[in-house]
Design a protein around this motif. Structure first.
Motif, PDB file in Angstrom:
ATOM      1  N   ARG A  76      80.713   9.380  71.069  1.00  0.00           N
ATOM      2  CA  ARG A  76      80.357   8.295  70.156  1.00  0.00           C
ATOM      3  C   ARG A  76      80.329   6.943  70.865  1.00  0.00           C
ATOM      4  N   ASN A  77      81.348   6.702  71.683  1.00  0.00           N
ATOM      5  CA  ASN A  77      81.434   5.438  72.408  1.00  0.00           C
ATOM      6  C   ASN A  77      81.338   5.722  73.905  1.00  0.00           C
ATOM      7  N   LEU A  78      80.306   5.150  74.553  1.00  0.00           N
ATOM      8  CA  LEU A  78      80.091   5.356  75.984  1.00  0.00           C
ATOM      9  C   LEU A  78      79.917   3.997  76.647  1.00  0.00           C
ATOM     10  N   SER A  79      80.836   3.667  77.560  1.00  0.00           N
ATOM     11  CA  SER A  79      80.793   2.379  78.246  1.00  0.00           C
ATOM     12  C   SER A  79      80.864   2.604  79.745  1.00  0.00           C
ATOM     13  N   LEU A  80      79.750   2.319  80.419  1.00  0.00           N
ATOM     14  CA  LEU A  80      79.651   2.482  81.876  1.00  0.00           C
ATOM     15  C   LEU A  80      79.171   1.167  82.493  1.00  0.00           C
ATOM     16  N   ARG A  81      79.825   0.085  82.166  1.00  0.00           N
ATOM     17  CA  ARG A  81      79.422  -1.233  82.657  1.00  0.00           C
ATOM     18  C   ARG A  81      79.853  -1.433  84.113  1.00  0.00           C
TER      19      ARG A  81
ATOM     20  N   LEU B 117      75.873  -0.426  79.019  1.00  0.00           N
ATOM     21  CA  LEU B 117      75.451  -0.131  80.399  1.00  0.00           C
ATOM     22  C   LEU B 117      75.262  -1.416  81.195  1.00  0.00           C
ATOM     23  N   ASP B 118      75.903  -2.484  80.823  1.00  0.00           N
ATOM     24  CA  ASP B 118      75.712  -3.786  81.473  1.00  0.00           C
ATOM     25  C   ASP B 118      76.010  -3.724  82.967  1.00  0.00           C
ATOM     26  N   GLY B 119      75.320  -4.577  83.721  1.00  0.00           N
ATOM     27  CA  GLY B 119      75.657  -4.790  85.120  1.00  0.00           C
ATOM     28  C   GLY B 119      75.281  -3.673  86.056  1.00  0.00           C
ATOM     29  N   ASN B 120      74.374  -2.782  85.648  1.00  0.00           N
ATOM     30  CA  ASN B 120      73.880  -1.747  86.544  1.00  0.00           C
ATOM     31  C   ASN B 120      72.455  -2.093  86.973  1.00  0.00           C
ATOM     32  N   ASN B 121      72.018  -1.513  88.057  1.00  0.00           N
ATOM     33  CA  ASN B 121      70.695  -1.825  88.600  1.00  0.00           C
ATOM     34  C   ASN B 121      69.691  -0.791  88.109  1.00  0.00           C
ATOM     35  N   LEU B 122      69.371  -0.891  86.826  1.00  0.00           N
ATOM     36  CA  LEU B 122      68.474   0.110  86.247  1.00  0.00           C
ATOM     37  C   LEU B 122      67.024  -0.130  86.673  1.00  0.00           C
TER      38      LEU B 122
ATOM     39  N   THR C 173      75.239   1.511  66.704  1.00  0.00           N
ATOM     40  CA  THR C 173      75.692   0.221  66.165  1.00  0.00           C
ATOM     41  C   THR C 173      75.787  -0.851  67.238  1.00  0.00           C
ATOM     42  N   VAL C 174      76.080  -0.447  68.500  1.00  0.00           N
ATOM     43  CA  VAL C 174      76.248  -1.405  69.604  1.00  0.00           C
ATOM     44  C   VAL C 174      75.405  -0.947  70.783  1.00  0.00           C
ATOM     45  N   LEU C 175      74.551  -1.835  71.288  1.00  0.00           N
ATOM     46  CA  LEU C 175      73.758  -1.572  72.487  1.00  0.00           C
ATOM     47  C   LEU C 175      73.809  -2.805  73.370  1.00  0.00           C
ATOM     48  N   THR C 176      74.424  -2.686  74.555  1.00  0.00           N
ATOM     49  CA  THR C 176      74.493  -3.803  75.488  1.00  0.00           C
ATOM     50  C   THR C 176      73.923  -3.380  76.827  1.00  0.00           C
ATOM     51  N   LEU C 177      72.899  -4.109  77.254  1.00  0.00           N
ATOM     52  CA  LEU C 177      72.196  -3.836  78.512  1.00  0.00           C
ATOM     53  C   LEU C 177      72.083  -5.119  79.329  1.00  0.00           C
ATOM     54  N   SER C 178      73.092  -5.949  79.294  1.00  0.00           N
ATOM     55  CA  SER C 178      73.076  -7.224  80.000  1.00  0.00           C
ATOM     56  C   SER C 178      73.055  -7.022  81.521  1.00  0.00           C
ATOM     57  N   SER C 179      72.281  -7.865  82.201  1.00  0.00           N
ATOM     58  CA  SER C 179      72.254  -7.894  83.679  1.00  0.00           C
ATOM     59  C   SER C 179      71.925  -6.530  84.274  1.00  0.00           C
TER      60      SER C 179
END
Length: 1009
Positions: free
Chosen positions: A175-180, A203-208, A223-229
């Motif tokens: 449910r909650n996956l954080s790989l920043r 998934l913030d801070g990765n070189n996608l 509910t939460v999607l973060t793809l910063s940087s």
């Protein structure tokens, strides 16, 4: 017994502990803080986060003997050891949180055997944890019950870029996956959509480095999607904004990510939207008002346009609004219904409406309000300060005007920061400001406030940390009595009183915390007091005064000053050694004499001793400078040679200006292979020899000026591949030979000023070389002036200057506009035809090819140079007629075609009606106005002597005024005093360059009116 043993084995800081320190062995351990037991008395939970535990827990056999333990939390401690393998003994463990606990190294394989895990948090912000052997796939393959996985900051080896496949297959219930910040790379795979239970994905801070996939819209529970940087690019799918469950979206700091905000459905679920520093654009939909639960919206530093929707006011839950650094225009929304708003930042836009107090009614929670850098007009509504929670008000860089009235301060008791600088406020400063007793930062600079202000009246502001009253029309009085002792402000750190009509140095000895002092551009005379060096200042600026000496005894070197600016005074005598730790030292434009002292520049980044009366040689001690970026010794009487070590040892050097001295000898060929020079000015000396070949090492060189020396060399082909060179001045030397470099047809794509006049260059001009000078072709408006930006230890800049020649008159450009372009090849031995490609330099302002041996006709393509203001082709061997197309040069104010072999009728119309006969003399077969020689085909009519005299008497007026012809109206009023008055030339280029910039930009956009 187990709990007693555990406490004895754990090492912790009792002063920071809130749980362990209170464990009482006389009380049942199930009642201890941080302990939970089941109904049978078995310990099932240990919550020991933030307990300052340190040491090695692997030896604590007790910890791994709790067979019934279901929850273990050791987050935010300080173990500083690898993760313990004995965790595998905790077979019932469901929740494991070791985040930021000081563990490092490889995550052990044993964790993957704890099949009961439901939540695993191994995030690490400080020490390096890694997943290499085992990798992510092996870690999660048995953890099929996981619902929460947090590995932020863990370095994950993903050589196959298939980390998403491992997750999709092994974690069906996640449910909650954080790989920043896990150093992941590669594009996102649609197999992630198999995780249909996914609610939180970070998934913030990765070189996608990939286009944002649209399959995120398929996550029905997201509910939460973060793809910063993440280096995302392309267009962001609008469908993701419309995921019904999505509450939190962060796409910030993806500079290449484009997109538009779509229409929102009624009662949308969004609570937070953050698009800061991306390339989202377009206007905001009015349907943003449908997001009834929206609390935070941050669209700063994007490309949004249009007006801000009035429906913003409908967002009753809104607490944080940041629309700064966009292109919003129009009026400010009425916020009075958004009662929870605490933070508003609308700075750096184009808002231009009048400022209405109705915008702020009811904003009782507002604490931060920023409208800087807009175009807001009208009066400042002082009712704004009646908001009881308001702490910060930033209204600088607008167009607020009118007189500031007194206002009530009854509810302004929380205001801490007020910045009204750079507006058009008038009248006296209201006394109400001085009743804001909690005020810490007050800036009123760059307005039109007038009158006298006594600093004694500010004594109620006991919390004041910074005060800036600079650049108004104020007269600041330090103290009404005879002495100039300033009243004490116990917390004052920064004081700026530039241009405040001060006549004497204020006594600041009571300001015990003062570190920043600016007293520049006043009328202070006499001496700099010796006590100033003992105050502990970091920054001191007393430039542009009339100070004549330093009170003795003084000890500048022992002060803690980082920045010392004494330039433009009347200081004389021996040059004082600067503070030991100063990084910015400016002693320029004084009357200092004698030699440069040893040790200057040892720890300094910026050193300017220009325009003094210094003599002697350049000390080799400067070669030991470790951080020197700018060294300006120009305008003195220095002699001797250039120390070879100066160019060899200082790899940090970006600007070296030794111009206008008496330096002799050769330029040392010792330039470092890591040369970082951007500006090299050795002009107006007595240098001889050749240009050093090691100059090719300077890959960043923009300005090279060796004019007015005795250098005897060929064309500097060692710079032929320079892509950064903008200014090249070889004027008045002994250069000779061809200007074409072997094997190179094109070079210098950014050149904008090239002056090689008064040398012995010969041969032909090559069309391809001229064609490659794109800096004279492109509209370069990305930077107003050439300057060197230095960064150690704090940012600053050095303003490049250069002297150019227009119609045989020298002009000193105190700022080199990037739109200013000129070519001066005069007084050489060039021959052959003038290439037609010269007409491709569409941004060229000045062209001087006079005093050569050019033949052939005047290229008709010169008529394409619509920006040309000065054209001198005199004293050559040019033949044929003057091209009719030259009459289209309506910006032309100076023309000289004299002493050639031109024939035929002088073209009429536009600028050619304004030039006198001197522009054409020496061409015996030219005829018609303004010459006295009529053309044979002039219908047989002769020009009468009266007409000639009337025409000649008006030539001078037309020549300088250029009246009634396109854009050139009044141009002579600008250029005539500049050409013949040195003081006016400097004043013009110091204060009117913005006017020229606007004019040229309008011309380039096609507006010649």
């Amino acid at each position: 017994m187990f709990m007693k043993s555990l406490k004895n084995n754990l090492i912790f800081d009792s002063s920071s502990s809130t749980k362990l320190v209170h464990w009482n062995q006389n009380v049942d351990c199930c009642n201890w803080n941080g302990i939970a037991c089941d109904s049978s008395g078995h310990v099932i939970s240990l919550e020991l986060d933030n307990e300052s535990i340190n040491g090695w827990i692997e030896n604590s056999t007790t910890l791994f003997s709790f067979q019934y333990l279901e929850r273990l939390n050791l987050a935010y401690n300080s173990f500083f050891y690898p993760l313990p393998e004995q965790l595998v003994n905790l077979t019932r463990l469901a929740y494991l949180n070791f985040s930021n606990a000081g563990f490092f190294g490889q995550i052990p394989h044993e964790i993957s055997k704890i099949r009961s895990l439901v939540s695993l948090d191994l995030s690490s912000e400080f020490l390096p944890l890694k997943l290499e052997d085992p990798n992510l796939e092996i870690l999660v393959q048995n953890l099929t019950s996981l619902k929460e996985l947090y590995l932020d900051g863990v370095w994950i080896s993903n050589h196959t870029n298939d980390w998403w496949g491992s997750l999709s297959q092994s974690l069906p219930n996640i449910r909650n996956l954080s790989l920043r910040y896990c150093d992941l790379s590669g594009s996102l795979n649609p197999t992630l959509t198999q995780l249909q239970s996914l609610s939180v994905l970070r998934l913030d801070g990765n070189n996608l480095s990939t286009i944002a996939p649209d399959f995120f819209a398929n996550f029905k529970s997201l509910t939460v999607l973060t793809l910063s940087s993440c280096n995302l690019e392309g267009s962001f799918p609008e469908t993701i904004f419309q995921v019904p469950s999505l509450q939190y979206l962060d796409l910030s700091y993806n500079m290449l990510l484009k997109g538009k905000i779509p229409e929102f459905p009624f009662r949308g679920s969004f609570r937070t939207i953050i698009l800061r520093s991306s390339s989202f654009s377009g206007s905001l939909p009015n349907s943003i008002g449908n997001l009834s639960m929206l609390s935070i919206i941050d669209l700063s530093n994007c490309n949004f346009t249009g007006s801000i929707p009035y429906t913003i006011a409908n967002l009753m839950e809104l607490s944080h609004l940041d629309f700064s650094m966009n292109f919003f225009f129009g009026s400010i929304p009425v916020f009075r219904t958004s009662k929870k708003l605490a933070y508003i930042d609308l700075s750096h836009n184009s808002l231009n409406d009048s400022f209405l107090s109705a915008n702020f009614e009811g904003l009782s929670n507002l604490s931060y309000f920023n409208l800087e850098y807009n175009s807001l007009t009208g009066s400042i509504p002082w009712s704004l300060f009646s908001l009881p929670s308001l702490k910060t008000v930033l209204l600088s860089n607008n167009k607020f005007s009118d007189q500031v009235d007194e206002f009530s301060t009854m509810n302004s008791y929380n205001l801490e920061t007020l910045d009204l600088s750079r507006n058009e406020l008038q009248g006296s400063i209201p006394q109400s400001l001085f009743k804001l007793e909690r005020l810490e930062d007050l800036s009123l600079s760059f307005n039109f406030f007038n009158g006298t202000i006594e600093l004694e009246k500010l004594q109620n502001l006991r919390n004041l940390r910074s005060l800036d009253l600079s650049y108004d029309n104020l007269s600041v009085v330090i103290r009404s009595s005879n002495n100039s002792e300033m009243p004490q402000f116990p917390n004052l750190i920064a004081l700026s009183l530039a241009s405040c009509n001060l006549h004497e140095f204020p006594n600041l000895m009571k300001q015990t915390k003062l570190t920043y002092l600016d007293l520049s551009k006043n009328k202070i005379t006499r001496e700099i007091p010796s006590w100033i060096w003992e105050m502990g200042l970091y920054h001191l600026n007393v430039s542009y005064n009339s100070l004549v000496d330093l009170q003795k005894p003084y000890n500048i070197t022992s002060s803690g000053l980082n920045e010392l600016d004494l330039h433009s005074n009347k200081l004389c005598g021996k040059l004082p050694l600067p503070p030991a730790y100063a990084y910015n030292v400016d002693y320029s434009s004084n009357n200092f004499q004698e030699t440069i002292p040893l040790g200057i520049g040892d720890s300094t980044s910026f050193v300017s001793l220009a325009n003094n009366n210094l003599t002697g040689v350049i000390p080799t001690s400067l070669c030991k400078a470790r951080y020197l970026e700018v060294l300006d010794l120009s305008g003195n009487f220095l002699s001797g040679g250039i120390p070879p070590c100066l160019l060899q040892n200082i790899e940090t050097l970006g600007v070296l200006n030794l111009g206008r001295n008496n330096i002799s000898g050769d330029i040392p060929d010792t330039i470092s292979a890591n040369c970082g020079l951007q500006t090299l000015d050795l002009s107006k000396n007595n240098l001889e020899g050749r240009i050093p070949t090691s100059l090719a090492n300077c890959k960043s060189l923009e300005v090279m000026n060796v004019g007015n020396n005795y250098i005897n060399d060929g064309f500097p082909c060692m710079m032929k591949n320079s892509s950064t060179l903008r200014v090249l001045i070889l004027r008045s030397n002994k250069f000779h030979g061809d200007i074409r470099c072997p094997g190179v047809d094109q070079s210098w794509p950014n050149i904008q000023i090239i002056d090689i006049a008064f040398n012995s260059f010969s041969g032909k001009l090559f069309p391809k070389s001229i064609e490659s000078w794109k800096g004279m072709t492109l509209n370069n408006n990305d930077q107003d002036h050439l300057q060197f930006n230095f960064i150690f230890p704090f940012s600053g800049y050095y303003q490049d200057t250069v002297t150019v020649t227009i119609k045989a008159q020298e002009m000193e450009l105190l700022k080199i506009l990037t739109v200013f372009t000129t070519i001066d090849f005069s007084s050489n031995n060039f021959e052959g035809e003038i290439p037609e490609t010269i007409g491709q330099l569409s941004m060229l302002y000045g062209l001087n090819l006079s005093h050569n041996s050019f033949t052939g006709t005047i290229p008709e393509s010169i008529g394409n140079l619509t920006q040309l203001g000065s054209l001198d082709l005199s004293r050559n061997q040019l033949t044929g007629e003057i091209p009719e197309k030259l009459t289209s040069l309506t910006f032309l104010s100076v023309l000289n075609l004299s002493y050639n072999k031109l024939v035929g009728k002088i073209p009429s119309g536009n600028q050619f009606q304004t030039f006198s006969a001197e522009s054409y003399e020496g061409n015996e077969r030219l005829c018609d106005f303004p010459l006295n020689t009529p053309c044979d085909h002039d219908n047989g009519q002769q020009v009468t002597q009266v007409q000639k005299e009337e025409q000649e008497s008006s030539d001078a007026v037309f020549y300088f005024i250029s009246a009634g012809v396109g854009f050139a109206v009044g141009l002579g009023f600008i250029f005539w005093p500049i050409m013949f008055c040195e003081r006016w030339r400097k004043c013009y280029y110091k204060h009117v360059d913005k006017f020229v910039l606007i004019i040229i930009r309008k011309l380039r956009s096609g507006d010649n009116h």
